[in-house]
Write a protein that holds these residues in place. Structure first.
Motif, PDB file in Angstrom:
ATOM      1  N   GLU A  55      -4.576  -8.837 -13.903  1.00 24.29           N
ATOM      2  CA  GLU A  55      -4.001  -8.146 -12.645  1.00 24.29           C
ATOM      3  C   GLU A  55      -5.382  -8.347 -12.352  1.00 24.29           C
ATOM      4  O   GLU A  55      -6.034  -8.290 -11.022  1.00 24.29           O
ATOM      5  N   LYS A  60      -3.276  -7.296  -7.728  1.00 29.42           N
ATOM      6  CA  LYS A  60      -1.744  -6.850  -8.681  1.00 29.42           C
ATOM      7  C   LYS A  60      -0.606  -7.877  -8.045  1.00 29.42           C
ATOM      8  O   LYS A  60      -0.475  -8.242  -6.775  1.00 29.42           O
ATOM      9  N   SER A  61       0.104  -8.052  -8.835  1.00 26.92           N
ATOM     10  CA  SER A  61       2.037  -8.192  -8.636  1.00 26.92           C
ATOM     11  C   SER A  61       2.844  -7.647  -7.412  1.00 26.92           C
ATOM     12  O   SER A  61       2.429  -6.366  -7.698  1.00 26.92           O
ATOM     13  N   THR A  62       2.970  -8.558  -6.671  1.00 25.63           N
ATOM     14  CA  THR A  62       3.449  -7.942  -5.359  1.00 25.63           C
ATOM     15  C   THR A  62       4.943  -7.570  -5.260  1.00 25.63           C
ATOM     16  O   THR A  62       5.697  -6.864  -5.229  1.00 25.63           O
TER      17      THR A  62
END
Length: 115
Positions: A55, A60-62
């Protein structure tokens, strides 16, 4: 045309610590060349897997938090093995569908469900 399901992406601020956690609970973790940016839970060679990205590098992963479902031979025995390693988790429960489930969170807040 879609040929196959490949993976689900997650992200972690500390991908090595997350890989260490999944290794400690007995999940099939694959880290190539000691690189924790793009390591896997499961195997790309055997079908769908979870891919964890750094990250700090990629953002950050959505997708937010996900549920990572793992299979085992014996849920109760797996629970006892994980507890013996010092993890504080609740005992397995009988799910509405009738099978046993062991559910807890990983260090990043994703839900881990062992069936």
């Amino acid at each position: 045309m879609i040929k196959n399901f490949q993976c689900v992406n997650i992200s972690s601020k500390d991908p090595k610590a997350l890989a260490d956690f999944y290794t400690a609970i007995g999940a099939p973790v694959s880290v190539e060349d000691g690189c924790y940016d793009g390591w896997n839970i499961g195997s790309p060679d055997k079908g769908g897997y979870v891919c964890c990205w750094d990250e700090n590098r990629w953002g950050k992963s959505t997708a937010g938090f996900v549920t990572i479902v793992l299979n085992c031979d014996d849920v109760q025995r797996t629970y006892e093995e994980i507890r013996a390693k010092g993890f504080d988790i609740d005992p397995p429960r009988t799910a509405e569908w009738g099978g046993k489930e062991l559910t807890f969170k990983d260090p990043d807040g994703n839900i881990v469900m062992i069936l």
